[in-house]
Design a protein around this motif. Structure first.
Motif, PDB file in Angstrom:
ATOM      1  N   ASP A   1      -4.343  10.497  15.024  1.00 58.01           N
ATOM      2  CA  ASP A   1      -4.316  11.941  15.253  1.00 58.01           C
ATOM      3  C   ASP A   1      -5.690  12.454  15.663  1.00 58.01           C
ATOM      4  OD1 ASP A   1      -1.714  11.890  14.612  1.00 58.01           O
ATOM      5  OD2 ASP A   1      -1.910  12.740  12.602  1.00 58.01           O
ATOM      6  N   LEU A   2      -6.713  11.952  14.956  1.00 54.94           N
ATOM      7  CA  LEU A   2      -8.074  12.403  15.237  1.00 54.94           C
ATOM      8  C   LEU A   2      -8.465  12.048  16.672  1.00 54.94           C
ATOM      9  CD1 LEU A   2     -10.352  13.744  13.638  1.00 54.94           C
ATOM     10  CD2 LEU A   2     -11.333  11.480  13.318  1.00 54.94           C
ATOM     11  N   ILE A   3      -8.150  10.819  17.060  1.00 55.30           N
ATOM     12  CA  ILE A   3      -8.500  10.373  18.412  1.00 55.30           C
ATOM     13  C   ILE A   3      -7.744  11.190  19.453  1.00 55.30           C
ATOM     14  CG2 ILE A   3      -8.277   8.452  20.013  1.00 55.30           C
ATOM     15  CD1 ILE A   3      -8.864   6.630  17.557  1.00 55.30           C
ATOM     16  N   ALA A   4      -6.452  11.422  19.182  1.00 52.74           N
ATOM     17  CA  ALA A   4      -5.661  12.204  20.135  1.00 52.74           C
ATOM     18  C   ALA A   4      -6.234  13.614  20.267  1.00 52.74           C
ATOM     19  CB  ALA A   4      -4.215  12.276  19.655  1.00 52.74           C
ATOM     20  N   LYS A   5      -6.666  14.171  19.123  1.00 51.70           N
ATOM     21  CA  LYS A   5      -7.218  15.526  19.148  1.00 51.70           C
ATOM     22  C   LYS A   5      -8.509  15.553  19.963  1.00 51.70           C
ATOM     23  CE  LYS A   5      -8.532  18.543  15.674  1.00 51.70           C
ATOM     24  NZ  LYS A   5      -8.767  18.648  14.227  1.00 51.70           N
ATOM     25  N   GLU A   6      -9.348  14.553  19.726  1.00 49.69           N
ATOM     26  CA  GLU A   6     -10.613  14.507  20.457  1.00 49.69           C
ATOM     27  C   GLU A   6     -10.376  14.377  21.953  1.00 49.69           C
ATOM     28  OE1 GLU A   6     -13.249  11.554  18.969  1.00 49.69           O
ATOM     29  OE2 GLU A   6     -13.713  12.753  17.184  1.00 49.69           O
ATOM     30  N   LYS A   7      -9.411  13.530  22.316  1.00 56.48           N
ATOM     31  CA  LYS A   7      -9.117  13.336  23.730  1.00 56.48           C
ATOM     32  C   LYS A   7      -8.630  14.634  24.349  1.00 56.48           C
ATOM     33  CE  LYS A   7      -8.245   8.500  24.508  1.00 56.48           C
ATOM     34  NZ  LYS A   7      -7.253   7.447  24.589  1.00 56.48           N
ATOM     35  N   GLU A   8      -7.782  15.330  23.591  1.00 51.25           N
ATOM     36  CA  GLU A   8      -7.249  16.603  24.075  1.00 51.25           C
ATOM     37  C   GLU A   8      -8.388  17.591  24.286  1.00 51.25           C
ATOM     38  OE1 GLU A   8      -4.320  17.216  25.049  1.00 51.25           O
ATOM     39  OE2 GLU A   8      -4.603  19.374  25.377  1.00 51.25           O
ATOM     40  N   GLU A   9      -9.332  17.608  23.327  1.00 51.84           N
ATOM     41  CA  GLU A   9     -10.462  18.518  23.459  1.00 51.84           C
ATOM     42  C   GLU A   9     -11.283  18.198  24.697  1.00 51.84           C
ATOM     43  OE1 GLU A   9     -12.706  18.571  19.824  1.00 51.84           O
ATOM     44  OE2 GLU A   9     -11.074  19.644  18.834  1.00 51.84           O
TER      45      GLU A   9
ATOM     46  N   ARG B   1     -10.220  16.773  27.354  1.00 50.14           N
ATOM     47  CA  ARG B   1      -9.444  17.151  28.518  1.00 50.14           C
ATOM     48  C   ARG B   1      -9.563  18.650  28.783  1.00 50.14           C
ATOM     49  NH1 ARG B   1      -4.274  17.968  30.463  1.00 50.14           N
ATOM     50  NH2 ARG B   1      -3.750  18.893  28.466  1.00 50.14           N
ATOM     51  N   GLN B   2      -9.423  19.418  27.698  1.00 53.16           N
ATOM     52  CA  GLN B   2      -9.537  20.868  27.823  1.00 53.16           C
ATOM     53  C   GLN B   2     -10.903  21.248  28.380  1.00 53.16           C
ATOM     54  OE1 GLN B   2      -7.310  23.120  27.349  1.00 53.16           O
ATOM     55  NE2 GLN B   2      -5.673  21.953  26.381  1.00 53.16           N
ATOM     56  N   GLU B   3     -11.930  20.571  27.840  1.00 51.06           N
ATOM     57  CA  GLU B   3     -13.296  20.860  28.279  1.00 51.06           C
ATOM     58  C   GLU B   3     -13.435  20.582  29.774  1.00 51.06           C
ATOM     59  OE1 GLU B   3     -15.586  22.237  26.453  1.00 51.06           O
ATOM     60  OE2 GLU B   3     -16.950  22.243  28.173  1.00 51.06           O
ATOM     61  N   GLN B   4     -12.862  19.460  30.203  1.00 57.56           N
ATOM     62  CA  GLN B   4     -12.943  19.116  31.627  1.00 57.56           C
ATOM     63  C   GLN B   4     -12.231  20.155  32.475  1.00 57.56           C
ATOM     64  OE1 GLN B   4     -11.364  15.190  31.670  1.00 57.56           O
ATOM     65  NE2 GLN B   4     -13.376  14.212  31.660  1.00 57.56           N
ATOM     66  N   LEU B   5     -11.065  20.581  31.982  1.00 58.68           N
ATOM     67  CA  LEU B   5     -10.311  21.603  32.719  1.00 58.68           C
ATOM     68  C   LEU B   5     -11.135  22.877  32.854  1.00 58.68           C
ATOM     69  CD1 LEU B   5      -6.628  21.388  31.430  1.00 58.68           C
ATOM     70  CD2 LEU B   5      -7.526  20.839  33.691  1.00 58.68           C
TER      71      LEU B   5
END
Lengths: 367, 459
Positions: free
Chosen positions: B424-432, B434-438
């Protein structure tokens, strides 16, 4: 046993936070959980657990050395009982002090170290040295690294190594000839040592050119460490450990296998080409001599100080087996298993690192 | 099972949260009407299993259906709706629309993520598992023998959703007479390949199956569906009837008479308890004993994804000198009890942890049992040292959460929970990230536009 549980429940507040004896809480906890299994329940999936816990694992090891302990009584007299008591007392003190400092429970691991240590030292060792060795082993070999599960070296072997380096003369003088009477040493405190030579171990004698018989080494009626003399009983206990899967068969097979193959190869090579200096004794004789079997079954298989990966265990055993051959045959030491296993302990994390690295590289492209 | 008078339909299930309520308080609905849908999961519907009157606020988190009657269900989708769908999605879309709106789609899983797959997407393969191997859950092959015709027809329907992608039928023995029977039935109508797996938990897990079939994550989604899902497909597409009845197992050590039964979502759990559970202090689990969740007291009805209800005794007594007992009646992974000399037997399991928490002793049992081929102890050690990146490299994402590592651990470390938390932590970090890149992309575009505008102005 309800009454005991009642007593435990009644005195528990004294040992908890705010109680008078809260410092002794780990000791109390260890006693409580020795008698009664904890009542904790699972909080989520998986809702059921395997019945095996560390207490059971450790009691399996203790059960498996019972034949060796009985043999030690038989061959070397009842003084061995005092050795066990001293070993437990000294080691437990160190363990308990550290548990209190760390505010953790007392780990079961010590119960194994405490019984194994008197088995791997000379039977007539002064008790103060025994206490010192065990305390040193537990303190330096285990507690300084963070306790059970985090130690690099086998604590019992660290203690033994310390004794044989710090007090080589006393160690050598503590070997005794086992009792040859039918009743054994069971009626005596310690079997008397007639002179220094008669107490010498088969390996020491062999270095002087005097080969003992394999039959005696199988039965155990030779001089040696208290629990290491009888090959049959060690194999009996060891096979029990392998059967219960507490000890890894990979380590045992690779260690003994590499030992036999390398010794055999050296002897064969020496016979064909030119005699190798220092080499002595046939293969089977070597296998049963000294602490090799005991080390293979009880020391090298310690899961904490050995490698975790199965592939690592094969190489670990090979390294220990071949190092033993080299130390035994080509150095001034008569016995090499202690050093070989400690060396293996050093190498174990590296072996794991390599194996895990390869596995991770393979996992990279999965899924 | 007797027909209930009231149904309590939970608005939450394992994957779905039905937040979009489509009915009003006091409204009369017929079986098959949409009560609510989950906007985050392709508007998967919560269907009314029976005719009745809706009460929305009666119980927190539930839709209550009262005055239940088993009248004729909604037999078909209205003409108007159909023509609308046809215009929007074409003829092929109708089948998928039917699957979704008739409740058959919720039997589908994405093999890699476990989530609900996109009903309009095209998978690289479909895995049909006839097995359900977690202890105490309904075994798929029980239903199979009775309804072979429905199964093969369902497979044909599935095939019609695909272009050339294969369907893999997972069976315990592909050379058995029964397997041959299936082969003969479907010959020519669907390109079904059979895959044999051992009858050993968790080899029926879709991700394990997909990895065995060498299907890669990058190659597109893989649909996983069990026997009941294929039967639901058959029902939805052949009869155009809503699929609301599920086969649920009632099992575990606290049950006096383990059974499989047909229930509809919302079936009162109290009724099941009254009939089957004889221990009041037992734990009620939604699912099997290795992956199920504790059913909270507030949940009154069976949810839409329930596959089984397992009753397990809570640990109560403290065993005297438990660690030196012979253990004739205990199952143990290592052969440390006398029971290893016995032939097959069933143990009286309970919820006890059966030991104290200890540091990892590197016994390697967790790696030996891990079906995903990862090293739980290694990830545990990484997490202990806060090395999230290393844990990611150790492929914690391959964990299928089967719970075997936690089960065997003699140090009683809850590895399953730790691995899930790490995932979950890794998925959350990846999502963050991604959001940052967007966000950065957006900002860059805006800057560029502003620059262009200013350039135009200067011109």
């Amino acid at each position: 046993m309800k009454w005991l549980l009642k007593i435990i429940d009644a005195v528990r507040p004294t040992f908890e936070e705010g109680g008078k004896l809260r410092l002794l809480n780990p000791v109390f906890g260890a006693l409580e959980h020795f008698f009664f299994a904890p009542s904790a329940r699972t909080i989520g999936a998986p809702h059921v657990r395997d019945p095996l816990d560390l207490k059971r694992v450790m009691s399996m090891v203790i059960i498996s050395v019972v034949p060796c302990v009985l043999a030690a009584f038989y061959f070397f007299g009842l003084r061995f009982l005092a050795m066990i008591i001293v070993s437990y007392a000294a080691g437990l003190t160190v363990e308990a002090i550290f548990a209190m400092i760390r505010k953790e429970g007392i780990n079961e691991g010590f119960f194994v170290t405490g019984i194994l240590f008197p088995l791997i030292v000379p039977p007539n060792l002064p008790l103060w040295m025994l206490a010192l060795g065990v305390a040193f082993g537990v303190f330096i070999g285990k507690e300084l690294f963070g306790g059970t599960g985090r130690n690099i070296f086998n604590p019992a072997l660290v203690g033994r190594c310390f004794l044989s380096l710090a007090y080589p003369k006393t160690m050598a003088a503590s070997w005794v000839e086992p009792s040859h009477e039918l009743i054994g040493g069971l009626l005596t405190w310690v079997t008397p040592s007639l002179d220094a030579v008669s107490g010498a171990t088969p390996l020491a004698l062999a270095k002087q050119g005097e080969m003992g018989s394999i039959a005696h080494m199988l039965l155990g009626s030779v001089s040696g460490s208290a629990g290491e003399t009888s090959a049959i009983l060690i194999i009996l206990g060891g096979v029990f450990l392998l059967f219960t899967r507490v000890a890894s068969w990979r380590t045992v097979v690779s260690m003994l296998g590499s030992f036999v193959i390398l010794t055999g190869a050296l002897i064969a090579g020496g016979a064909v080409v030119y005699p190798i200096p220092g080499l002595f004794g046939p293969v089977m004789w070597h296998l049963f001599a000294g602490g090799l079997l005991f080390g293979a079954f009880y020391m090298a298989t310690d899961p904490v100080t050995g490698p975790t990966t199965n592939a690592g265990k094969w190489f670990y055993g090979i390294i220990i087996g071949s190092t033993t051959v080299l130390i035994r045959n080509f150095t001034g030491y008569v016995e090499g298993v202690t050093f070989a296993i400690l060396l293996g302990n050093i190498v174990a994390p590296i072996l794991d690192e390599i194996v895990i690295g390869i596995r991770l590289r393979r996992l990279k492209n999965e899924g | 099972m007797p027909e209930p008078k009231v149904l309590y339909l939970p608005l939450r299930s394992e994957r779905f949260t039905f937040t979009d309520i489509r009915v009003k308080n006091g409204q009369k609905v017929t079986g098959g009407d949409v009560l609510a849908s989950d906007p985050d999961n392709y508007a998967v519907p919560l269907l009314a299993p029976r005719t009745g009157t809706v009460h929305l606020k009666a119980v927190e988190g539930h839709i209550v259906l009262q005055d239940i009657a088993q009248l004729e269900e909604r037999a078909h989708i209205a003409e108007k709706e159909m023509s609308h769908v046809k215009r929007k999605m074409g003829a092929a879309g109708i089948k998928r629309y039917k699957l979704l709106s008739l409740g058959a789609w919720q039997f589908f899983y994405d093999a890699f993520t476990g989530a609900l797959p996109d009903p309009l997407g095209t998978p690289q393969a479909v895995i049909v598992s006839t097995l359900s191997l977690e202890p105490f859950l309904a075994r798929g092959d029980v239903q199979l023998h009775k309804r072979l015709l429905n199964l093969t027809r369902g497979l044909e329907h599935l095939q019609s959703l695909l272009e050339y992608q294969p369907i893999y039928l997972v069976m315990p023995n592909i050379s058995s007479e029964f397997a041959n029977l299936i082969r003969n039935q479907i010959r020519g109508y669907a390109s079904v390949k059979m895959l044999e797996i051992p009858m050993k938990y968790p080899y029926d897990h879709f991700e394990i199956l997909a990895r065995r079939l060498n299907l890669k994550r990058g190659g597109g989604p893989v649909w996983g569906v069990r026997t009941e899902g294929v039967l639901a497909v058959d029902r939805a597409l052949t009869l155009t009837k809503p699929c609301t009845v599920r086969i649920v197992s009632i099992g575990g050590m606290g049950v006096n008479m383990p059974t499989h039964m047909k229930v509809m979502p919302g079936y009162p759990i109290q009724k099941i308890k009254d009939k089957y559970v004889f221990e009041p202090a037992a734990r009620v689990i939604n699912g099997g004993i290795l992956t199920g969740k504790i059913l909270p007291v507030e949940t009154l009805g069976v949810d839409t994804e329930c596959r089984g209800i397992t009753i397990l005794r809570e640990q109560e007594d403290r065993e005297f000198l438990g660690f030196i007992r012979p253990g004739w009646g205990r199952h143990c992974y290592a052969d440390c009890y006398l029971s290893s000399l016995r032939k097959k037997f069933s143990e009286q399991l309970n919820t006890g942890i059966r030991g104290e928490l200890r540091p990892c002793i590197s016994c390697n049992y967790c790696e030996e049992v891990c079906p995903a081929g990862i090293m739980p102890y290694l990830i545990h050690k990484y997490l202990y040292a806060d090395l999230i990146e290393e844990a990611e490299q150790a492929r914690v994402d391959l964990c299928i959460e089967c719970g075997l590592c936690s089960y065997v651990c003699p140090s009683k470390i809850d590895l399953r929970k730790q691995l899930i938390d790490a995932k979950d932590l890794i998925a959350k970090e990846k999502e963050e990230i991604r959001q940052e890149q967007l966000r950065q992309e957006e900002a860059r575009k805006q800057q560029e536009e502003a620059r262009k505008q200013s350039e135009e102005k200067t011109e």
